[in-house]
Design an enzyme around this catalytic site. Structure first.
Site, PDB file in Angstrom:
ATOM      1  N   ASN A 154       4.227   0.384  -0.951  1.00  0.00           N
ATOM      2  CA  ASN A 154       3.960   0.884   0.420  1.00  0.00           C
ATOM      3  C   ASN A 154       5.068   1.568   1.133  1.00  0.00           C
ATOM      4  OD1 ASN A 154       1.471  -0.308  -0.612  1.00  0.00           O
ATOM      5  ND2 ASN A 154       1.241  -1.571   1.220  1.00  0.00           N
ATOM      6  N   GLU A 198       1.762  -6.314   1.032  1.00  0.00           N
ATOM      7  CA  GLU A 198       2.810  -6.819   2.025  1.00  0.00           C
ATOM      8  C   GLU A 198       3.098  -7.854   2.274  1.00  0.00           C
ATOM      9  OE1 GLU A 198       2.712  -3.655   5.201  1.00  0.00           O
ATOM     10  OE2 GLU A 198       2.618  -1.959   3.815  1.00  0.00           O
ATOM     11  N   ARG A 204      -8.702   2.123  -3.291  1.00  0.00           N
ATOM     12  CA  ARG A 204      -7.950   0.889  -2.975  1.00  0.00           C
ATOM     13  C   ARG A 204      -8.479   0.374  -1.807  1.00  0.00           C
ATOM     14  NH1 ARG A 204      -2.617  -0.794  -0.306  1.00  0.00           N
ATOM     15  NH2 ARG A 204      -2.717  -2.765  -0.676  1.00  0.00           N
ATOM     16  N   TYR A 241       6.481   4.079   4.279  1.00  0.00           N
ATOM     17  CA  TYR A 241       6.325   4.769   5.297  1.00  0.00           C
ATOM     18  C   TYR A 241       7.422   5.670   6.099  1.00  0.00           C
ATOM     19  CZ  TYR A 241       1.518   3.103   5.402  1.00  0.00           C
ATOM     20  OH  TYR A 241       0.410   2.460   5.251  1.00  0.00           O
ATOM     21  N   HIS A 264      -5.326  -8.979   2.250  1.00  0.00           N
ATOM     22  CA  HIS A 264      -4.788  -8.112   2.930  1.00  0.00           C
ATOM     23  C   HIS A 264      -4.722  -8.645   4.384  1.00  0.00           C
ATOM     24  CE1 HIS A 264      -3.698  -3.391   3.428  1.00  0.00           C
ATOM     25  NE2 HIS A 264      -3.354  -4.059   4.530  1.00  0.00           N
ATOM     26  N   GLU A 304       0.162   2.761  -0.901  1.00  0.00           N
ATOM     27  CA  GLU A 304       0.157   3.185   0.680  1.00  0.00           C
ATOM     28  C   GLU A 304       1.114   4.297   1.176  1.00  0.00           C
ATOM     29  OE1 GLU A 304      -0.375   0.341   3.868  1.00  0.00           O
ATOM     30  OE2 GLU A 304      -1.646  -0.950   2.713  1.00  0.00           O
TER      31      GLU A 304
HETATM   32  C1  FCB Z   1       0.532  -1.170   6.495  1.00  0.00           C
HETATM   33  C2  FCB Z   1      -0.483  -1.757   6.198  1.00  0.00           C
HETATM   34  C3  FCB Z   1      -1.812  -1.138   6.366  1.00  0.00           C
HETATM   35  C4  FCB Z   1      -1.753  -0.258   7.670  1.00  0.00           C
HETATM   36  C5  FCB Z   1      -0.239   0.700   7.550  1.00  0.00           C
HETATM   37  C6  FCB Z   1      -0.233   1.654   8.787  1.00  0.00           C
HETATM   38  O1  FCB Z   1       1.969  -1.981   6.845  1.00  0.00           O
HETATM   39  O2  FCB Z   1      -0.797  -2.551   4.942  1.00  0.00           O
HETATM   40  O3  FCB Z   1      -2.729  -2.137   6.839  1.00  0.00           O
HETATM   41  O4  FCB Z   1      -1.732  -0.915   8.848  1.00  0.00           O
HETATM   42  O5  FCB Z   1       0.546  -0.168   7.488  1.00  0.00           O
END
Ligand code: FCB
Length: 475
Positions: free
Chosen positions: A305, A175, A86, A307, A130, A381
């Site tokens: 995405n 995002e 991607r 984290y 992006h 992500e």
């Molecule tokens: C996300 C972004 C990506 C990268 C990660 C750590 O928010 O989409 O570009 O910066 O965080």
């Protein structure tokens, strides 16, 4: 009753055939070649060249020079056994001023990149936006201006006509939460503006741009193409079951998550979002007749995405508290209409970004999205920054990153086992790169990049991921 041997119990391979085992990047973070072949500045060029905006004054001028090294990078992906990649298309490389005809040299780069991927058996998945808005469009008002949505759809049509014969998976926006709220409310991302009303206008025009782009993509692409959007939906958790904390969670879900998912999947903005933000924007004039029908055009896939989870409570005046939402320090909040919500650091281990590590937020989100919207999902992500050090033998041993990825792939496996239709996982990121306001300080790569020589070396996490791909899952 059959007994399952302990060995079999720990083998976790519910990943369906054709599952995309990938890694992700974005144009401005890796390409460099900022002034080559007709490319003009985006808002990130301007922002990174503005003193004080990015750590150490870092810019993406050279980044990791992927523009010139893409063949080597694709070879590296093939060596790792990735089945999909991607990446994002740079709008100012393809349509420099954000208007008018395309620059063929810009498109040629993506033609060559995708040909190289396909020749190596790697399926390309392209993100149209992006975060690199052509600067001229920002000068004309940026995302708070309705016109920007129409510009985006025109660019989407150009990209699809040029590359639709070789790219089958298209993601409109990455995002939009960050584009709208970090870009126009807290100002920690380009273009660095701090007006909460404008951030909500940006949110609506990003939604509209998405919907118009879906229409443009469908018109230009073969019927087999898959169209998606990538959202950083927050796995919101209330600090307690006190009604005030539950209301804080509701508010953050509204302005953080449902501001995207309700118009896109249900064709409406929710009443509570409108009530919470009515003092900042006049939704009646912002949302014009027909907009919601455009925005809610059907999608083939939803990209998530993820984290870390987001822990919230109510607070009389949260403005005076540290905001542990993981989104960079600013005296301006990236949460319009949520001044009474406090963001807490969840207990447990954190990454180098100070982001709590909790894979259950990923499984919970995937299962909830599956139940609510029913469409196939991609994890577009997921990954982690750690303080990597190069050992004497030149290797980066990063067991924390391996553990992070393993834990989160386990969460994907849990979600699939619970019935969610998850079609792929893209690790952020293929290689170390320009991490926005953190510059080159934070390393998310599976592959280490030496910023003096630009030499790429797979970390031990890359080797582990490669093995997992080869086995088709977790051992
Ligand atoms: C996300 C972004 C990506 C990268 C990660 C750590 O928010 O989409 O570009 O910066 O965080």
């Amino acid at each position: 009753m059959t007994t399952i041997s302990p060995d079999l119990r720990t083998v976790r391979r519910p990943f369906p055939p054709g599952f995309a085992w990938g890694a992700a990047t974005a144009a401005y973070q890796i390409e460099g070649a900022h002034a080559e072949d007709g490319r003009t500045p985006s808002i990130w060029d301007t922002f990174s060249h503005t003193p004080g905006k990015v750590a150490n004054g870092d810019t993406g001028d050279t980044a990791v020079d992927h523009y010139h090294r893409f063949r080597e990078d694709v070879r590296m992906m093939a060596d790792l056994g990735l089945t999909s990649y991607r990446f994002s298309l740079s709008w100012p490389r393809i349509q420099p001023t954000g208007r008018g005809p395309a620059v063929e040299r810009g498109l040629d780069f993506y033609r060559a990149l995708t040909d190289e991927l396909l020749a190596n058996g790697i399926t390309p998945a392209a993100t149209l936006y992006h975060w690199d808005l052509p600067q001229e469009l920002e000068d004309a008002g940026g995302w708070p201006q309705r016109e920007t949505a129409y510009r985006f759809a025109e660019y989407a049509a150009i990209a699809a006509e040029a590359l639709g014969d070789r790219i089958g998976t298209w993601i409109t926006l990455n995002e939009p939460w960050c584009s709208a709220y970090l870009g126009y409310a807290s100002g920690v991302h380009a273009p660095g503006r701090t007006d909460p009303g404008d951030s909500l206008r940006a949110a609506h025009h990003l939604n509209l741009g998405h919907g118009l782009a879906v229409g443009a993509l469908r018109a230009a692409l073969p019927a087999t193409a898959q169209v998606a959007v990538s959202l950083n939906l927050h796995a919101v958790r209330p600090h307690s079951s006190h009604p005030d904390d539950l209301d804080a969670a509701r508010r953050i879900e509204a302005v953080g998550n449902r501001v995207w998912t309700s118009p896109i999947f249900k064709g409406r903005y929710d009443d509570d979002l409108i009530a919470d933000t009515a003092h900042l924007v006049d939704w009646d004039t912002l949302v014009q007749p027909g907009d919601l029908a455009e925005i809610s055009r059907p999608l083939d896939l939803l990209g998530l995405n993820y984290y870390n989870p987001t822990l919230v409570s109510s607070a009389e005046n949260a403005k005076n508290l540290p905001r542990h939402d993981g989104h960079g320090d600013s005296s301006h909040s990236p949460w319009p209409g949520a001044d009474d919500v406090a963001f807490h650091l969840a207990p447990g281990e954190v990454t180098a970004m100070n982001w709590p590590i909790d894979p259950t937020g990923l499984s919970d989100s995937l299962i909830a999205l599956h139940r609510e919207f029913g469409l196939p999902l991609l994890v577009t992500e997921n990954g982690a920054a750690f303080e990597d050090t190069v050992s004497e033998d030149g290797t980066v041993h990063d067991p924390e990153r391996t553990a992070y990825i393993k834990g989160h792939l386990g969460a994907v496996a849990d979600a699939i086992t619970a019935g969610a239709d998850v079609r792929g996982y893209y690790c952020w990121s293929l290689m170390d790169n320009f991490e926005w306001a953190y510059g080159y300080e934070k390393r998310f790569g599976l592959v280490h990049v030496d910023y003096d020589t630009l030499v790429r070396t797979p970390k031990t996490s890359a080797r582990w991921y490669s093995e997992a791909i080869r086995r088709g899952g977790l051992a």
